[in-house]
Design a protein around this motif. Structure first.
Motif, PDB file in Angstrom:
ATOM      1  N   ALA A 265       0.590  -1.142   0.056  1.00  0.00           N
ATOM      2  CA  ALA A 265      -0.231   0.027  -0.063  1.00  0.00           C
ATOM      3  C   ALA A 265       0.784   1.049   0.082  1.00  0.00           C
ATOM      4  O   ALA A 265       1.961   1.245   0.909  1.00  0.00           O
ATOM      5  CB  ALA A 265      -1.045   0.063   1.214  1.00  0.00           C
ATOM      6  N   HIS A 266       0.465   2.391  -0.629  1.00  0.00           N
ATOM      7  CA  HIS A 266       1.347   3.388  -0.652  1.00  0.00           C
ATOM      8  C   HIS A 266       0.651   4.270   0.452  1.00  0.00           C
ATOM      9  O   HIS A 266      -0.423   4.441   0.504  1.00  0.00           O
ATOM     10  CB  HIS A 266       0.801   4.277  -2.223  1.00  0.00           C
ATOM     11  N   VAL A 267       1.698   4.901   1.002  1.00  0.00           N
ATOM     12  CA  VAL A 267       1.542   5.785   2.442  1.00  0.00           C
ATOM     13  C   VAL A 267       2.091   7.067   2.136  1.00  0.00           C
ATOM     14  O   VAL A 267       2.954   7.332   1.670  1.00  0.00           O
ATOM     15  CB  VAL A 267       2.016   5.005   3.630  1.00  0.00           C
ATOM     16  N   VAL A 268       1.009   7.944   2.398  1.00  0.00           N
ATOM     17  CA  VAL A 268       1.687   9.318   2.587  1.00  0.00           C
ATOM     18  C   VAL A 268       1.301   9.911   4.168  1.00  0.00           C
ATOM     19  O   VAL A 268       0.085   9.933   4.484  1.00  0.00           O
ATOM     20  CB  VAL A 268       0.858  10.376   1.666  1.00  0.00           C
ATOM     21  N   ILE A 269       2.296  10.474   4.756  1.00  0.00           N
ATOM     22  CA  ILE A 269       2.205  11.091   6.283  1.00  0.00           C
ATOM     23  C   ILE A 269       2.109  12.486   5.879  1.00  0.00           C
ATOM     24  O   ILE A 269       2.661  13.139   5.401  1.00  0.00           O
ATOM     25  CB  ILE A 269       3.566  10.523   7.077  1.00  0.00           C
ATOM     26  N   ASP A 270       0.887  12.899   6.749  1.00  0.00           N
ATOM     27  CA  ASP A 270       0.525  14.250   6.709  1.00  0.00           C
ATOM     28  C   ASP A 270       0.237  14.826   5.384  1.00  0.00           C
ATOM     29  O   ASP A 270       0.959  15.613   4.896  1.00  0.00           O
ATOM     30  CB  ASP A 270       1.502  15.266   7.585  1.00  0.00           C
ATOM     31  N   PRO A 271      -0.677  14.189   4.674  1.00  0.00           N
ATOM     32  CA  PRO A 271      -0.843  14.278   3.379  1.00  0.00           C
ATOM     33  C   PRO A 271      -1.275  15.861   2.940  1.00  0.00           C
ATOM     34  O   PRO A 271      -0.930  16.468   1.669  1.00  0.00           O
ATOM     35  CB  PRO A 271      -2.036  13.332   2.748  1.00  0.00           C
ATOM     36  N   ASN A 272      -1.880  16.656   3.641  1.00  0.00           N
ATOM     37  CA  ASN A 272      -2.241  18.032   3.480  1.00  0.00           C
ATOM     38  C   ASN A 272      -1.288  19.057   4.309  1.00  0.00           C
ATOM     39  O   ASN A 272      -1.681  20.163   4.466  1.00  0.00           O
ATOM     40  CB  ASN A 272      -3.781  18.321   3.906  1.00  0.00           C
ATOM     41  N   ALA A 273      -0.345  18.570   4.828  1.00  0.00           N
ATOM     42  CA  ALA A 273       0.660  19.342   5.372  1.00  0.00           C
ATOM     43  C   ALA A 273       0.212  20.316   6.397  1.00  0.00           C
ATOM     44  O   ALA A 273       0.212  21.560   6.393  1.00  0.00           O
ATOM     45  CB  ALA A 273       1.560  20.156   4.300  1.00  0.00           C
ATOM     46  N   ARG A 274      -0.392  19.692   7.391  1.00  0.00           N
ATOM     47  CA  ARG A 274      -1.098  20.436   8.315  1.00  0.00           C
ATOM     48  C   ARG A 274      -0.312  20.498   9.721  1.00  0.00           C
ATOM     49  O   ARG A 274      -0.606  21.537  10.630  1.00  0.00           O
ATOM     50  CB  ARG A 274      -2.400  19.582   8.744  1.00  0.00           C
TER      51      ARG A 274
END
Length: 570
Positions: free
Chosen positions: A540-549
């Motif tokens: 699975a592809h993972v993006v941490i904090d995808p909206n740069a919050r």
């Protein structure tokens, strides 16, 4: 005519002056160069009730003459008055409660004018000091990054004069209490200028007097002005004006003073006033000075948040976000700086961090998430993380701005903005709006006329967040305000799990939640003890904090900054 008689002796003297001062002249003493810092115990005894300030400006000689009538109430017994005034503007006479003092009763060797009172003043007593002074004021080298007078010419050779005083303080051209809480309750300004020139200034115009020789005196009154927010602006201005019907039921006068020949550009900028005002009133609350005006004046320097007469020198520059960033930024300071004021310069992020955040926030309000993200991304690359934003000690304005003095420098703008961006995501839009209103107005139900300027510290702001949310976010402010280094979020995938761990400076607890997108589905991890785990399907592809919050360490940004700085050094 009384003004004519008042200034004639000094005016005649100044006309004989030969040499004009250059940038940075005349030199300032260390006392005058500093603004804020620990308050003198004797000045702390003064409540500043009112200032009546009379100026005559002589552009050809680059000189001023002034008479300041200052009214104080004693908070404690005192035998003398201490007011700040540049010694380059020598005092010619002082009256206390109408009685002329002998010259031996005052001295100003270093920029703190000391006046021995004829009689000791009891606590609660009132005193009126009338100070006549004048001379050659300090000339700014590159305003507004430094302070003083700007003596310029319009394109057609007419005098064009402005002042800035945020860094070095109000004592550059009027006797004052040069620290953030030294505001007078009201200031009345009488500005006399040569024939054909205008003098837009702070507050509400009381009237314009025309003298026998064609000079004019512009009379203004402003309530609770920031000390550095009082400004002189002189030129052959033309004027645009209108009225704004506020969502709060009041009508706000709008004014823009601009140079001749610029009407088309001026009208385009003036058209931004109403929608920008609507944004701030809808998202923050009432314009704080609606019974005076929204005023902007074109200046020969870049800009400054002078209360109700913001300086604008951006040259009508176009920008991809579709609004004039400088006008919008300085206007934001009417809420964050002039209404909400830091009690000490150490908490300067309350002014600049909020005003900087209002830029992408306005982009969000106007155009949506893409504009907001783009503008924030540009700010992120400017964060330096060299010094903590708050030291916990009383500081001068220059101590905060200068990294070589241990200050955070531009981080009060960009790191402050990103901290607020992260806080808004952490506590939610509704709570963030309530926190901001309480910080700005001191109450959650602001309406025109039911609030006055509000002083705040970082600790006060932190307490407001706790009050609104019912939670202690000391860990958040300890890391972002009181530490230089950003928290680092470490991640590891192992055994079908994603493990996350916050590493904060000094091993501090940092239970900052974080969003994670897994195969297109976003979840929010609480990170209660600074760690979090979540199952991740194989591949699975993972993006941490995808909206740069969340403001956190970025190796990519650090590498970019190092490369950028190396390129500049070539």
């Amino acid at each position: 005519m009384r003004m004519n008689a008042l200034f004639m002796p000094l005016a005649a003297l100044l006309l004989g002056a030969a040499d004009l001062p250059g940038p940075g002249e005349p030199a300032l003493t260390p006392q005058t160069a500093r603004s804020g810092g620990p308050v003198d115990p004797e000045q702390a005894k003064l409540a500043f009730d009112a200032a009546d300030l009379r100026f005559e400006v002589f552009p050809a000689e680059e000189r001023i003459a002034g008479v300041a009538t200052l009214t104080f109430t004693a908070r404690a017994p005192l035998a003398r008055l201490l007011v700040d005034l540049d010694r380059n503007l020598p005092v010619s006479s002082i009256m206390i409660d109408g009685a002329v003092l002998p010259a031996s009763a005052w001295a100003n060797p270093d920029g703190k004018l000391t006046i021995t009172l004829p009689n000791r003043l009891a606590a609660g007593g009132r005193v009126v000091a009338r100070i006549a002074y004048g001379g050659t004021p300090h000339v700014a080298v590159k305003a507004p990054w430094d302070d003083g007078f700007v003596w310029a010419k319009t394109p057609n050779g007419r005098p064009w004069v402005a002042t800035t005083a945020e860094g070095n303080g109000c004592d550059l051209f009027w006797p004052c209490l040069d620290f953030p809480t030294g505001r007078p309750g009201v200031a009345t300004l009488h500005i006399t200028v040569p024939a054909g020139l205008k003098a837009p200034s702070n507050g509400k115009l009381l009237g314009v007097d025309t003298l026998a020789d064609g000079r004019t005196t512009w009379n203004w009154r402003v309530k609770h002005p920031t000390t550095y927010g009082i400004a002189l602006n002189i030129g052959p201005y033309e004027q645009l004006s209108g009225d704004y019907k506020s969502r709060f039921g009041n009508t706000i006068p709008l004014f823009y003073w601009y140079l001749p020949g610029e009407e088309a550009q001026a009208r385009r900028l003036f058209a931004e006033f109403a929608p920008t005002l609507d944004f701030f009133e809808s998202e923050i609350g009432p314009y704080p000075f609606g019974d005076e005006k929204l005023g902007v004046v074109e200046t020969p320097h870049k800009g400054m948040e002078h209360q109700t007469i913001n300086a604008y020198g951006n040259g009508y520059t176009k920008a991809p976000e579709g609004f004039d960033w400088l006008f919008q930024h300085e206007f934001a300071h009417e809420w964050f700086g002039n209404q909400l004021s830091a009690r000490d310069w150490d908490d300067f992020w309350l002014h600049e961090g909020y005003a900087t955040y209002m830029q992408p926030f306005y982009g969000l309000w106007r155009e949506g998430d893409a504009r907001y993200a783009t503008m924030l991304d540009d700010e992120r690359n400017k964060i330096t993380d060299l010094r903590p934003m708050v030291s916990g000690a009383s500081r001068t304005e220059e101590d905060v701005y200068r990294i070589d003095r241990g200050g955070p420098g531009q981080d009060i703008y960009y790191k402050g903005s990103w901290m607020l961006h992260s806080l808004r995501w952490l506590i939610g839009d509704r709570a963030f709006g309530e926190v901001t209103r309480l910080a700005v107005y001191g109450r959650s139900d602001p309406k025109p006329g039911n609030f006055t300027p509000h002083f705040l510290t970082s600790a006060d702001y932190q307490a407001i967040v706790a009050r609104v949310t019912g939670k202690d976010y000391g860990w958040f402010f300890d890391v972002y305000l009181r530490q230089a280094v950003l928290p680092d979020l470490l991640s590891e995938r192992s055994g079908g799990m994603l493990n996350l761990h916050w590493v904060a400076p000094g091993g501090r607890a940092f239970p900052m939640p974080v969003a994670v997108r897994i195969a297109g589905r976003t979840v929010r991890l609480a990170m209660t003890d600074g760690t979090g785990r979540i199952a991740v399907p194989a591949g699975a592809h993972v993006v941490i904090d995808p909206n740069a919050r969340v403001l956190r360490r970025s190796a990519a940004v650090e590498a970019y900054q190092a490369w950028r700085d190396a390129q500049k050094a070539r």
